[in-house]
Design a protein around this motif. Structure first.
Motif, PDB file in Angstrom:
ATOM      1  N   THR A  17       0.825  -1.200   0.000  1.00  0.00           N
ATOM      2  CA  THR A  17       0.000   0.000   0.000  1.00  0.00           C
ATOM      3  C   THR A  17       0.862   1.254   0.000  1.00  0.00           C
ATOM      4  OG1 THR A  17      -0.086   0.141   2.411  1.00  0.00           O
ATOM      5  CG2 THR A  17      -1.806  -1.187   1.312  1.00  0.00           C
TER       6      THR A  17
ATOM      7  N   VAL B 241       0.670   3.695   2.084  1.00  0.00           N
ATOM      8  CA  VAL B 241       1.103   3.966   3.453  1.00  0.00           C
ATOM      9  C   VAL B 241       2.325   3.132   3.810  1.00  0.00           C
ATOM     10  CG1 VAL B 241       0.431   3.754   5.888  1.00  0.00           C
ATOM     11  CG2 VAL B 241      -1.113   4.818   4.246  1.00  0.00           C
ATOM     12  N   SER B 242       2.393   1.893   3.348  1.00  0.00           N
ATOM     13  CA  SER B 242       3.554   1.053   3.630  1.00  0.00           C
ATOM     14  C   SER B 242       4.838   1.644   3.062  1.00  0.00           C
ATOM     15  CB  SER B 242       3.350  -0.356   3.074  1.00  0.00           C
ATOM     16  OG  SER B 242       2.284  -0.985   3.738  1.00  0.00           O
TER      17      SER B 242
ATOM     18  N   ILE C 152       5.368   5.363   5.559  1.00  0.00           N
ATOM     19  CA  ILE C 152       5.287   5.401   7.018  1.00  0.00           C
ATOM     20  C   ILE C 152       6.679   5.268   7.650  1.00  0.00           C
ATOM     21  CG2 ILE C 152       4.914   2.921   7.324  1.00  0.00           C
ATOM     22  CD1 ILE C 152       2.763   3.731   9.472  1.00  0.00           C
TER      23      ILE C 152
ATOM     24  N   THR D 140       2.618   4.530  13.851  1.00  0.00           N
ATOM     25  CA  THR D 140       1.529   3.569  13.732  1.00  0.00           C
ATOM     26  C   THR D 140       0.570   4.106  12.676  1.00  0.00           C
ATOM     27  OG1 THR D 140       0.255   4.654  15.476  1.00  0.00           O
ATOM     28  CG2 THR D 140       1.731   2.848  16.143  1.00  0.00           C
ATOM     29  N   ARG D 141      -0.193   3.236  12.071  1.00  0.00           N
ATOM     30  CA  ARG D 141      -1.086   3.650  10.985  1.00  0.00           C
ATOM     31  C   ARG D 141      -2.173   4.609  11.450  1.00  0.00           C
ATOM     32  NH1 ARG D 141      -0.848   0.956   6.009  1.00  0.00           N
ATOM     33  NH2 ARG D 141       0.961  -0.381   5.988  1.00  0.00           N
ATOM     34  N   ASP D 142      -2.536   4.578  12.709  1.00  0.00           N
ATOM     35  CA  ASP D 142      -3.570   5.500  13.177  1.00  0.00           C
ATOM     36  C   ASP D 142      -3.010   6.879  13.503  1.00  0.00           C
ATOM     37  OD1 ASP D 142      -2.224   4.482  15.408  1.00  0.00           O
ATOM     38  OD2 ASP D 142      -3.948   4.770  16.712  1.00  0.00           O
TER      39      ASP D 142
ATOM     40  N   ILE E 142       0.103   8.780  11.703  1.00  0.00           N
ATOM     41  CA  ILE E 142       1.256   8.871  10.809  1.00  0.00           C
ATOM     42  C   ILE E 142       1.868  10.268  10.859  1.00  0.00           C
ATOM     43  CG2 ILE E 142       2.019   8.724   8.404  1.00  0.00           C
ATOM     44  CD1 ILE E 142      -0.230   6.571   8.059  1.00  0.00           C
TER      45      ILE E 142
ATOM     46  N   GLY F 147      -3.366   9.626   9.122  1.00  0.00           N
ATOM     47  CA  GLY F 147      -3.499   8.236   9.526  1.00  0.00           C
ATOM     48  C   GLY F 147      -4.088   7.402   8.417  1.00  0.00           C
ATOM     49  N   SER F 148      -4.219   6.136   8.664  1.00  0.00           N
ATOM     50  CA  SER F 148      -4.721   5.197   7.673  1.00  0.00           C
ATOM     51  C   SER F 148      -5.522   4.112   8.394  1.00  0.00           C
ATOM     52  CB  SER F 148      -3.542   4.573   6.925  1.00  0.00           C
ATOM     53  OG  SER F 148      -3.973   3.559   6.049  1.00  0.00           O
TER      54      SER F 148
ATOM     55  N   GLU G  77      -7.316  -0.046   1.710  1.00  0.00           N
ATOM     56  CA  GLU G  77      -6.774   0.886   2.685  1.00  0.00           C
ATOM     57  C   GLU G  77      -7.580   2.167   2.664  1.00  0.00           C
ATOM     58  OE1 GLU G  77      -2.343   1.753   3.661  1.00  0.00           O
ATOM     59  OE2 GLU G  77      -2.838   2.861   1.845  1.00  0.00           O
TER      60      GLU G  77
ATOM     61  N   GLN H  23      -7.187   6.359   4.038  1.00  0.00           N
ATOM     62  CA  GLN H  23      -6.194   7.334   4.491  1.00  0.00           C
ATOM     63  C   GLN H  23      -6.908   8.614   4.900  1.00  0.00           C
ATOM     64  OE1 GLN H  23      -3.733   7.906   1.055  1.00  0.00           O
ATOM     65  NE2 GLN H  23      -3.232   5.738   0.914  1.00  0.00           N
TER      66      GLN H  23
END
Length: 184
Positions: free
Chosen positions: A67, A69-70, A73, A78-80, A82, A100-101, A107, A109
């Motif tokens: 993704t 985000v990957s 980041i 953390t994804r929540d 970023i 965040g994501s 996914e 965002q």
């Protein structure tokens, strides 16, 4: 991303692309071919020196079977939460921060965007099935589509397919701020 993107983000992208490319067993040329970019772009990305469009990062993510985000980041994020500066416009008040994501089909965002007076962001179409939701928190923006112009003031919102040409425009003399949710 733009020339004013945080050096930290470029370093995260470089390390993540290199790690994911290696894990996928791809050479730099193999990734370049799969993503439709030059090998030099991949080399520069991995060195933390390339500045590519947000859409190009989506293409690279797809080529790496991961993704967006990957790719961007930070290792400690953390994804929540970023909180990474990803784009700056020509006006110093114009910028986009990926907040965040969350999971969606692939996914989701959450972004906070600001556009300075007279600035604009021209987006490239996303793949079919992608959508965006906007919510204006300060000022006013215009969302331009091929056949439609939508004006949004404070509290205004719009949901639309992002698999088309569109742009965010601030035609006012004040900074505009809005939240953007991208759903894959």
């Amino acid at each position: 991303m733009s020339d004013d993107t945080s050096p930290d983000v470029l370093a995260h992208v470089g390390a993540n692309v290199r790690r994911l490319r290696s894990a996928a067993g791809l050479s730099q040329q193999g990734l370049a071919d799969a993503a439709g970019v030059s090998r030099r772009t991949v080399i520069n990305l991995e060195a933390g020196q390339a500045n590519v469009s947000l859409a190009a990062l989506d293409t690279l993510a797809a080529a790496l079977d991961t993704t967006f985000v990957s790719l961007v980041i930070a290792p400690s994020a953390t994804r929540d939460k970023i909180d990474e500066l990803m784009w700056r416009g020509s006006d110093s008040a114009s910028h986009a921060t990926l907040l965040g994501s969350a999971p969606a089909r692939a996914e989701g965002q959450l972004w906070r965007w600001s556009l300075g007076p007279g600035d604009r962001y021209d987006a490239e179409p996303d793949p079919d099935g992608w959508h965006e939701m906007l919510f204006v928190t300060e000022g006013a923006i215009v969302v331009e589509f091929d056949a439609e112009r939508v004006e949004l003031g404070v509290g205004g919102h719009r949901t639309y397919s992002s698999a088309q040409q569109y742009a965010y425009v601030n035609e006012t003399s004040a900074t505009a701020t809005f939240l953007r949710v991208v759903l894959e």
